[in-house]
Design a protein around this motif. Structure first.
Motif, PDB file in Angstrom:
ATOM      1  N   PHE A   1       0.833  -1.200   0.000  1.00  0.00           N
ATOM      2  CA  PHE A   1       0.000   0.000   0.000  1.00  0.00           C
ATOM      3  C   PHE A   1       0.868   1.251   0.000  1.00  0.00           C
ATOM      4  CE2 PHE A   1      -1.823   3.332   2.724  1.00  0.00           C
ATOM      5  CZ  PHE A   1      -2.958   3.658   1.995  1.00  0.00           C
ATOM      6  N   TRP A   2       1.883   1.286   0.866  1.00  0.00           N
ATOM      7  CA  TRP A   2       2.741   2.470   0.952  1.00  0.00           C
ATOM      8  C   TRP A   2       3.588   2.662  -0.290  1.00  0.00           C
ATOM      9  CZ3 TRP A   2       1.620   6.465   3.456  1.00  0.00           C
ATOM     10  CH2 TRP A   2       0.940   6.378   4.673  1.00  0.00           C
ATOM     11  N   VAL A   3       4.090   1.594  -0.868  1.00  0.00           N
ATOM     12  CA  VAL A   3       4.885   1.710  -2.099  1.00  0.00           C
ATOM     13  C   VAL A   3       4.033   2.332  -3.201  1.00  0.00           C
ATOM     14  CG1 VAL A   3       5.944   0.353  -3.952  1.00  0.00           C
ATOM     15  CG2 VAL A   3       6.537  -0.111  -1.568  1.00  0.00           C
ATOM     16  N   LYS A   4       2.805   1.839  -3.346  1.00  0.00           N
ATOM     17  CA  LYS A   4       1.913   2.369  -4.375  1.00  0.00           C
ATOM     18  C   LYS A   4       1.543   3.824  -4.084  1.00  0.00           C
ATOM     19  CE  LYS A   4      -2.378   1.464  -6.782  1.00  0.00           C
ATOM     20  NZ  LYS A   4      -3.540   0.617  -6.931  1.00  0.00           N
ATOM     21  N   THR A   5       1.250   4.134  -2.832  1.00  0.00           N
ATOM     22  CA  THR A   5       0.867   5.494  -2.461  1.00  0.00           C
ATOM     23  C   THR A   5       2.023   6.468  -2.664  1.00  0.00           C
ATOM     24  OG1 THR A   5      -0.722   4.634  -0.855  1.00  0.00           O
ATOM     25  CG2 THR A   5      -0.015   6.911  -0.562  1.00  0.00           C
TER      26      THR A   5
ATOM     27  N   ALA B   1       2.619   7.127  -6.390  1.00  0.00           N
ATOM     28  CA  ALA B   1       1.618   8.061  -6.932  1.00  0.00           C
ATOM     29  C   ALA B   1       1.933   9.489  -6.499  1.00  0.00           C
ATOM     30  CB  ALA B   1       0.221   7.652  -6.475  1.00  0.00           C
ATOM     31  N   TYR B   2       2.360   9.653  -5.264  1.00  0.00           N
ATOM     32  CA  TYR B   2       2.720  10.984  -4.758  1.00  0.00           C
ATOM     33  C   TYR B   2       3.938  11.530  -5.515  1.00  0.00           C
ATOM     34  CZ  TYR B   2       4.342  14.667  -1.666  1.00  0.00           C
ATOM     35  OH  TYR B   2       4.763  15.869  -1.175  1.00  0.00           O
ATOM     36  N   ALA B   3       4.928  10.692  -5.711  1.00  0.00           N
ATOM     37  CA  ALA B   3       6.133  11.122  -6.434  1.00  0.00           C
ATOM     38  C   ALA B   3       5.783  11.527  -7.862  1.00  0.00           C
ATOM     39  CB  ALA B   3       7.174  10.011  -6.438  1.00  0.00           C
TER      40      ALA B   3
END
Length: 105
Positions: free
Chosen positions: A85-89, A92-94
């Motif tokens: 979840f954090w890798v994907k989030t 997306a933020y980057a």
């Protein structure tokens, strides 16, 4: 990303989260948990069943009692889900941060 809602549902209840946190500190019986919680032993048993069904806790028989502990395999699977979840989030933020603004083009 497909999430496994059983973990989130199991830990969505404040009492179950507290039980889970207590078991992180040390294994315990239903009566041991009920002695430090403002709920009955049957309620603790019901919460433990949800946590066990989610794969987050396991139990072993010790005499007449069952001793509950964190299930390391279930916890590892939940941790992997959180990490995904954090890798994907963060990706997306980057991507959002690195996009040129309309007035910069």
């Amino acid at each position: 990303m497909v999430t496994n809602a059983k973990y989130w549902t199991a830990l969505g209840d404040p009492t179950r989260r507290t039980i889970f946190e207590l078991l992180v500190d040390r294994p315990s019986s239903v009566s041991g948990l009920a002695s430090v919680l403002p709920v009955t032993r049957p309620a603790v048993s019901q919460h433990l069943k949800v946590l066990k069904d989610a794969g987050l806790v396991a139990d072993t028989r010790s005499g007449k009692e069952r001793i509950y502990r964190i299930d390391p395999d279930g916890l590892a699977a939940f941790r992997a889900e959180i990490d995904q979840f954090w890798v994907k989030t963060l990706a997306a933020y980057a991507q959002l941060v690195e996009q040129p603004k309309e007035d910069e083009t």
